[in-house]
Design an enzyme around this catalytic site. Structure first.
Site, short mmCIF file in Angstrom:
data_model
loop_
_atom_site.label_atom_id
_atom_site.label_comp_id
_atom_site.label_asym_id
_atom_site.label_seq_id
_atom_site.Cartn_x
_atom_site.Cartn_y
_atom_site.Cartn_z
N GLU A 66 -55.99 59.84 -100.30
CA GLU A 66 -56.31 58.41 -100.47
C GLU A 66 -57.54 57.96 -99.69
O GLU A 66 -57.53 56.88 -99.10
CB GLU A 66 -55.10 57.55 -100.03
CG GLU A 66 -53.87 57.82 -100.84
CD GLU A 66 -52.63 57.07 -100.31
OE1 GLU A 66 -51.86 56.60 -101.15
OE2 GLU A 66 -52.45 56.97 -99.09
C1 TNX Z 1 -48.78 57.49 -100.12
S1 TNX Z 1 -48.80 60.28 -100.59
C2 TNX Z 1 -49.35 58.03 -98.98
C3 TNX Z 1 -48.96 57.50 -97.67
C4 TNX Z 1 -47.99 56.37 -97.78
C5 TNX Z 1 -46.98 56.66 -98.86
C6 TNX Z 1 -45.91 55.65 -98.97
C7 TNX Z 1 -49.85 60.28 -99.55
C8 TNX Z 1 -50.46 61.57 -99.33
N1 TNX Z 1 -50.15 59.13 -98.95
O1 TNX Z 1 -50.10 57.11 -96.95
O2 TNX Z 1 -47.36 56.21 -96.56
O3 TNX Z 1 -47.66 56.78 -100.07
O4 TNX Z 1 -44.93 56.03 -99.88
#
Ligand code: TNX
Length: 536
Positions: free
Chosen positions: A349
């Site tokens: 992300e």
């Molecule tokens: C996605 S999945 C994220 C996290 C969040 C989570 C909450 C991923 C690699 N990153 O930063 O905490 O969703 O469900």
């Protein structure tokens, strides 16, 4: 009249005796184990633990004796027995539990054969890890009362028979996010005990994120003094000193759990950026995003700590030399206190890092991890890097194409699909904790999938294992952890350990329901899903 009343008396007495005995003696069986063993054949006998039972280890190495001592310590509070542990190469005799080295290659590095007769228990394995898993199995064969912290009556019977057992996947993990909310060393240790009870062998610690930096880095002290000083909601946060981290690692090692530390980058770095302004890159897109966030106001030189739950707004400066000096120091210090083979570099992300910047960044950081003697894991996005280092792994969470790309670059995949393995997802719309952006995940759904058939392009031979991830935006205390993780985690543990053939929810849910008295005795605050026939 006389005849009728004595008949009545006999019936009443008989019924009383029956109910008494059924209450007293727990019927040990090999049919309630989680994860389900590869094979289990019960006889009609039982082995009864007593205060004269002794454990004999076919080796005098302290590390080997430690495995037996772990078991003796585990059952001591409830049984009141101080089982004697000693090294012995003598032929097994009655009254003993024997930990024996074997040479059966099908058992591999973690498997075991357990032979229980009314006279003795023999555990054969190629490694102490195999002994440990056999002892975890014995724990589940004992009455649930054996888990209690005060002396209980017994009897301490375990079903006799033979179990042969070994894992399907070598990587059986759980992730705990200690960045969004901080959890104490004691909580982490309890978590290690809980996952190890279900034969999981990896604890991935998500040690840094926008809301907190949780591991002491001696060469960059502000990371913890500033970056570790808060958490989601504005609480006081916290961090592990390197000594505390080493203590966690040792505790985990003694339970055959490998710690994988994650430093998430280049995104999810606000805590680091707030600690060292020279690391941040406030370009216009970030500035705009930040303006939309009330708690997150930038100044000329420093950016504020962040205690909200948005994702994807922060990035390290990928063009600056100082950034790589920083990362090199962090990886060096972390590698020095991490005996396990992996370092996790996050990579998820990074919405405000341009693709042109992201690709060379993650390529370079992977090389740095390898230069410090460790193997790379990252979230599936790191597959975009120009090249992947040998023996790397990506963690599949959302995008199968990324994992497919990683496989084409020689990497393996850890299966953590958010729709199945995200332990922070609510069970249903009424769950008091958790999120639901990926799915509502009831206990059946978390169990009813096969890692090797989940995504078309990712096959058994590409898969290292399975990991359940507990993100902690909404999770503030140990009870919350337990509520989200139990009972889904034992199911994930079974997907990772047990053979897929013949797996069925209808069969599993009965075994799970039968674990309820055990969960209670272990003090686990589990979610009592209506889909499971819980045993009183
Ligand atoms: C996605 S999945 C994220 C996290 C969040 C989570 C909450 C991923 C690699 N990153 O930063 O905490 O969703 O469900």
């Amino acid at each position: 009249m006389k005849f009728r009343s004595s008949l009545l008396l006999a019936i009443v007495l008989g019924a009383a005796m029956l109910s008494c005995s059924s209450k007293k003696t727990y019927k040990s069986t090999m049919h309630n184990l989680i994860p389900k063993p590869v094979s289990a054949n019960e006889t009609n006998e039982v082995f009864t633990l007593s205060d004269s039972t002794a454990i004999y280890v076919q080796s005098d190495s302290p590390a080997d004796l430690q495995v037996a001592q772990w078991f003796a310590d585990k059952i001591k509070p409830a049984t009141g027995f101080a089982l004697k542990v000693s090294a012995s190469k003598e032929a097994p005799k009655a009254g003993g539990i024997y930990l024996i080295y074997g040479t059966d290659s099908t058992l591999g590095d973690e498997g075991y054969e357990l032979n229980i007769s009314k006279d003795m228990v023999r555990i054969t394995a190629n490694t102490p890890a195999g002994w440990f898993y056999a002892l975890q199995t014995i724990r589940q064969l004992l009455p649930p009362d054996a888990e209690l912290g005060t002396t209980q009556k017994g009897p301490w019977q375990i079903a006799a028979g033979t179990i042969r057992d070994y894992p399907e996947y070598t990587y059986r993990g759980s992730m705990l996010d200690v960045a969004r909310h901080f959890f104490s060393v004691e909580d982490v240790k309890r978590y290690i005990d809980l996952i190890a009870a279900y034969k999981m062998n990896i604890l991935h610690l998500h040690l840094s994120d926008d809301q907190g930096w949780r591991i002491e880095i001696k060469s960059w002290p502000n990371l913890t003094s500033i970056g570790g000083s808060t958490e989601v909601g504005g609480g006081k946060g916290g961090f592990y000193t390197q000594e505390q981290y080493k203590d966690i690692v040792k505790y985990a090692q003694d339970r055959f759990v490998t710690i994988i530390p994650e430093i998430d980058m280049p995104g999810h770095t606000n805590a680091a950026l707030a600690s060292y302004p020279e690391l941040h890159s406030i370009d216009s897109s970030v500035a705009n995003l930040q303006k939309n966030m009330e708690q997150h106001k930038e100044t000329d030189t420093a950016i504020n700590l962040y205690t909200g739950t948005e994702v994807g707004f922060s990035t390290l400066r990928t063009h600056k030399e100082i950034t790589y000096k920083f990362i090199d120091d962090v990886i060096r210090e972390l590698a020095a206190i991490t005996p396990g083979p992996w370092i996790h570099i996050g990579g998820d992300e990074s919405h405000v890092t341009s693709k042109e910047d992201y690709i060379p960044f993650v390529t370079k950081v992977q090389q740095m991890v390898v230069a410090h003697g460790k193997k790379v894991i990252g979230w599936d996005e790191i597959a975009l890097s120009t090249t992947m280092q040998p023996n790397s792994a990506v963690q599949f969470w959302a995008d199968a194409d990324n994992s497919k790309l990683a496989v084409s670059k020689g990497a393996k995949v850890i299966m953590s699909p958010a729709k199945k393995a995200y332990l922070d997802m609510q069970y249903d719309s009424t769950t008091r904790l958790g999120l639901h952006w990926a799915a509502y995940i009831e206990v059946d759904s978390a169990y009813m999938w096969d890692p090797a058939n989940y995504a078309d392009s990712i096959r058994r031979e590409n898969i290292l294992g399975v990991e359940g991830a507990l993100w902690s935006e909404t999770i503030t205390k140990m009870d919350d952890i337990e509520y989200m993780v139990f009972p889904r985690l034992p199911g994930l543990a079974e997907l990772a350990w047990s053979p897929a053939a013949g797996r069925s929810w209808d069969e599993y849910k009965v075994r799970l329901g039968n674990q309820a008295p055990r969960f209670k005795a272990m003090g686990i605050d589990y979610y009592p899903s209506k889909l499971v026939p819980w045993k009183e």
